[in-house]
Scaffold this motif. Structure first.
Motif, PDB file in Angstrom:
ATOM      1  N   GLU A 184       2.156   2.714 -14.529  1.00 55.47           N
ATOM      2  CA  GLU A 184       1.765   2.624 -15.938  1.00 55.47           C
ATOM      3  C   GLU A 184       1.725   1.176 -16.408  1.00 55.47           C
ATOM      4  OE1 GLU A 184       4.928   4.080 -15.179  1.00 55.47           O
ATOM      5  OE2 GLU A 184       3.810   5.792 -14.398  1.00 55.47           O
ATOM      6  N   ASP A 185       2.254   0.267 -15.568  1.00 58.88           N
ATOM      7  CA  ASP A 185       2.349  -1.158 -15.912  1.00 58.88           C
ATOM      8  C   ASP A 185       2.001  -1.978 -14.680  1.00 58.88           C
ATOM      9  OD1 ASP A 185       3.065  -3.749 -16.613  1.00 58.88           O
ATOM     10  OD2 ASP A 185       4.868  -3.140 -17.695  1.00 58.88           O
ATOM     11  N   LEU A 186       0.967  -2.793 -14.767  1.00 55.79           N
ATOM     12  CA  LEU A 186       0.524  -3.570 -13.612  1.00 55.79           C
ATOM     13  C   LEU A 186       1.557  -4.600 -13.156  1.00 55.79           C
ATOM     14  CD1 LEU A 186      -3.234  -4.150 -14.540  1.00 55.79           C
ATOM     15  CD2 LEU A 186      -2.317  -2.666 -12.749  1.00 55.79           C
ATOM     16  N   ASP A 187       2.493  -4.942 -14.037  1.00 58.31           N
ATOM     17  CA  ASP A 187       3.527  -5.908 -13.674  1.00 58.31           C
ATOM     18  C   ASP A 187       4.765  -5.245 -13.073  1.00 58.31           C
ATOM     19  OD1 ASP A 187       2.046  -8.102 -14.608  1.00 58.31           O
ATOM     20  OD2 ASP A 187       2.735  -7.779 -16.660  1.00 58.31           O
ATOM     21  N   GLU A 188       4.738  -3.928 -12.988  1.00 58.28           N
ATOM     22  CA  GLU A 188       5.880  -3.192 -12.443  1.00 58.28           C
ATOM     23  C   GLU A 188       5.480  -2.464 -11.156  1.00 58.28           C
ATOM     24  OE1 GLU A 188       8.878  -3.374 -13.636  1.00 58.28           O
ATOM     25  OE2 GLU A 188       8.376  -4.505 -15.452  1.00 58.28           O
ATOM     26  N   SER A 189       6.492  -2.003 -10.432  1.00 53.17           N
ATOM     27  CA  SER A 189       6.221  -1.242  -9.214  1.00 53.17           C
ATOM     28  C   SER A 189       5.670   0.135  -9.582  1.00 53.17           C
ATOM     29  CB  SER A 189       7.501  -1.086  -8.392  1.00 53.17           C
ATOM     30  OG  SER A 189       8.491  -0.407  -9.152  1.00 53.17           O
ATOM     31  N   GLY A 190       5.136   0.831  -8.599  1.00 49.34           N
ATOM     32  CA  GLY A 190       4.530   2.126  -8.854  1.00 49.34           C
ATOM     33  C   GLY A 190       5.120   3.223  -7.990  1.00 49.34           C
ATOM     34  N   SER A 191       4.594   4.436  -8.182  1.00 47.74           N
ATOM     35  CA  SER A 191       5.033   5.597  -7.404  1.00 47.74           C
ATOM     36  C   SER A 191       4.030   5.877  -6.291  1.00 47.74           C
ATOM     37  CB  SER A 191       5.144   6.823  -8.310  1.00 47.74           C
ATOM     38  OG  SER A 191       6.077   6.600  -9.345  1.00 47.74           O
ATOM     39  N   HIS A 192       4.548   6.192  -5.104  1.00 49.70           N
ATOM     40  CA  HIS A 192       3.690   6.472  -3.955  1.00 49.70           C
ATOM     41  C   HIS A 192       3.455   7.984  -3.810  1.00 49.70           C
ATOM     42  CE1 HIS A 192       4.874   2.328  -3.044  1.00 49.70           C
ATOM     43  NE2 HIS A 192       3.798   2.277  -2.287  1.00 49.70           N
ATOM     44  N   ASP A 193       2.569   8.304  -2.920  1.00 46.08           N
ATOM     45  CA  ASP A 193       2.136   9.683  -2.713  1.00 46.08           C
ATOM     46  C   ASP A 193       3.278  10.587  -2.242  1.00 46.08           C
ATOM     47  OD1 ASP A 193       0.367  11.842  -2.429  1.00 46.08           O
ATOM     48  OD2 ASP A 193       0.109  11.388  -0.299  1.00 46.08           O
ATOM     49  N   SER A 194       3.392  11.767  -2.880  1.00 43.53           N
ATOM     50  CA  SER A 194       4.400  12.762  -2.492  1.00 43.53           C
ATOM     51  C   SER A 194       3.734  14.088  -2.117  1.00 43.53           C
ATOM     52  CB  SER A 194       5.388  12.993  -3.645  1.00 43.53           C
ATOM     53  OG  SER A 194       6.082  11.818  -3.972  1.00 43.53           O
ATOM     54  N   SER A 195       2.481  14.023  -1.691  1.00 44.01           N
ATOM     55  CA  SER A 195       1.726  15.264  -1.433  1.00 44.01           C
ATOM     56  C   SER A 195       2.354  16.123  -0.350  1.00 44.01           C
ATOM     57  CB  SER A 195       0.283  14.920  -1.051  1.00 44.01           C
ATOM     58  OG  SER A 195       0.246  14.107   0.104  1.00 44.01           O
ATOM     59  N   HIS A 196       3.069  15.497   0.595  1.00 40.59           N
ATOM     60  CA  HIS A 196       3.666  16.259   1.691  1.00 40.59           C
ATOM     61  C   HIS A 196       4.777  17.194   1.221  1.00 40.59           C
ATOM     62  CE1 HIS A 196       6.154  12.681   1.097  1.00 40.59           C
ATOM     63  NE2 HIS A 196       7.157  13.372   1.597  1.00 40.59           N
ATOM     64  N   VAL A 197       5.251  16.995  -0.022  1.00 41.20           N
ATOM     65  CA  VAL A 197       6.347  17.813  -0.552  1.00 41.20           C
ATOM     66  C   VAL A 197       5.831  19.152  -1.103  1.00 41.20           C
ATOM     67  CG1 VAL A 197       8.171  17.895  -2.326  1.00 41.20           C
ATOM     68  CG2 VAL A 197       7.685  15.750  -1.120  1.00 41.20           C
ATOM     69  N   PRO A 235       0.666  -3.902  -4.506  1.00 46.12           N
ATOM     70  CA  PRO A 235       0.551  -5.361  -4.641  1.00 46.12           C
ATOM     71  C   PRO A 235       1.264  -6.130  -3.535  1.00 46.12           C
ATOM     72  CG  PRO A 235       1.082  -4.365  -6.754  1.00 46.12           C
ATOM     73  CD  PRO A 235       1.223  -3.283  -5.720  1.00 46.12           C
ATOM     74  N   GLY A 236       2.345  -5.542  -2.989  1.00 45.72           N
ATOM     75  CA  GLY A 236       3.050  -6.199  -1.893  1.00 45.72           C
ATOM     76  C   GLY A 236       2.173  -6.349  -0.670  1.00 45.72           C
ATOM     77  N   ASN A 237       1.374  -5.323  -0.393  1.00 50.00           N
ATOM     78  CA  ASN A 237       0.460  -5.377   0.743  1.00 50.00           C
ATOM     79  C   ASN A 237      -0.645  -6.392   0.502  1.00 50.00           C
ATOM     80  OD1 ASN A 237      -0.481  -4.488   3.291  1.00 50.00           O
ATOM     81  ND2 ASN A 237      -2.008  -3.190   2.303  1.00 50.00           N
ATOM     82  N   VAL A 238      -1.104  -6.474  -0.751  1.00 53.15           N
ATOM     83  CA  VAL A 238      -2.139  -7.454  -1.108  1.00 53.15           C
ATOM     84  C   VAL A 238      -1.595  -8.866  -0.959  1.00 53.15           C
ATOM     85  CG1 VAL A 238      -3.620  -8.305  -2.963  1.00 53.15           C
ATOM     86  CG2 VAL A 238      -3.286  -5.845  -2.673  1.00 53.15           C
ATOM     87  N   ALA A 239      -0.382  -9.108  -1.469  1.00 50.48           N
ATOM     88  CA  ALA A 239       0.234 -10.427  -1.401  1.00 50.48           C
ATOM     89  C   ALA A 239       0.463 -10.879   0.044  1.00 50.48           C
ATOM     90  CB  ALA A 239       1.553 -10.428  -2.167  1.00 50.48           C
ATOM     91  N   ALA A 240       0.723  -9.915   0.916  1.00 48.83           N
ATOM     92  CA  ALA A 240       0.954 -10.225   2.329  1.00 48.83           C
ATOM     93  C   ALA A 240      -0.344 -10.429   3.099  1.00 48.83           C
ATOM     94  CB  ALA A 240       1.774  -9.109   2.974  1.00 48.83           C
ATOM     95  N   GLY A 241      -1.479 -10.241   2.420  1.00 46.72           N
ATOM     96  CA  GLY A 241      -2.758 -10.422   3.090  1.00 46.72           C
ATOM     97  C   GLY A 241      -3.253  -9.200   3.815  1.00 46.72           C
ATOM     98  N   GLY A 242      -2.645  -8.028   3.520  1.00 49.91           N
ATOM     99  CA  GLY A 242      -3.038  -6.820   4.226  1.00 49.91           C
ATOM    100  C   GLY A 242      -4.258  -6.133   3.662  1.00 49.91           C
ATOM    101  N   SER A 243      -4.672  -6.500   2.437  1.00 50.76           N
ATOM    102  CA  SER A 243      -5.809  -5.828   1.806  1.00 50.76           C
ATOM    103  C   SER A 243      -6.256  -6.618   0.586  1.00 50.76           C
ATOM    104  CB  SER A 243      -5.406  -4.406   1.366  1.00 50.76           C
ATOM    105  OG  SER A 243      -6.439  -3.777   0.621  1.00 50.76           O
TER     106      SER A 243
END
Length: 207
Positions: free
Chosen positions: A136-149, A186-194
């Motif tokens: 909900e906030d681009l400056d905060e962390s987010g929630s990942h997929d829980s579809s397997h549940v 964003p962590g993956n982006v910062a690391a150059g992964g995407s």
């Protein structure tokens, strides 16, 4: 006469000593200059290496960021696991409880997706979804997929070959908000992964 000879010998000895001392001082100064030059070069190389390390992670990412996508838009990801397109077909809030599981915050958001492999190699769908999140906030962390549940959620599983498409769903907990952002971690982006790809989803479109 002996005094004269002694004086001459003493003067020669003194002159030789002075020359030797001057040579020693000059050599010492040269050594210090060389050491300073070497240290300066080392510092420069280290600085360049650090700068290269900062930029080398994403040197192969050729696709630009896409930050203002909406539901129905297709985003292109250029990542270390492959290049692929992702389209949000629809999204909706499904309530604070889904299939008997209560959200630890306010709500669950369910997103219908299509992924197309644009790489020359097969694409692992589970790897793709691991780096996707909603916030909900681009400056905060987010929630990942829980579809397997959840039994009724169409989880992305397995791999698709070049040119193939797969349809599936993403579900995650969210706070109540006026806007939701569906994005690459964003962590993956910062690391150059995407590159970064972000969908902006107004609350009125997911009720």
């Amino acid at each position: 006469m002996k005094k004269m000879v002694t004086l001459i010998v003493f003067m020669l000895f003194l002159a030789v000593s002075l020359i030797a001392c001057n040579n020693e001082d000059e050599n010492q100064n040269l050594d210090e200059e060389k050491q300073q030059e070497t240290e300066g070069t080392d510092d420069k190389n280290k600085s360049e290496e650090k700068e290269e390390a900062k930029t080398s992670g994403n040197k192969n990412i050729k696709v630009e960021d896409q930050l203002d996508l909406v539901i129905g838009d297709t985003g292109t990801f250029d990542t270390t696991i492959g290049t692929y397109e992702m389209t949000i077909e629809s999204a909706k809030l499904v309530g604070p409880e889904f299939e008997g599981i209560e959200s630890q915050i306010d709500n669950f958001i369910l997103v219908d997706l299509t992924i197309k492999n644009m790489s020359d190699d097969s694409l692992n769908l589970e790897d793709v979804m691991m780096s996707i999140q909603v916030t909900e906030d681009l400056d905060e962390s987010g929630s990942h997929d829980s579809s397997h549940v959840f039994d009724s959620v169409n989880t992305f599983l397995g791999s698709i070959n070049p040119g193939e498409e797969a349809k599936g769903q993403f579900i995650a907990e969210v706070y109540n908000s006026e806007t939701y952002y569906f994005r690459e971690d964003p962590g993956n982006v910062a690391a150059g992964g995407s590159n970064q790809v972000i969908w902006n989803i107004p609350a009125e479109e997911v009720k």
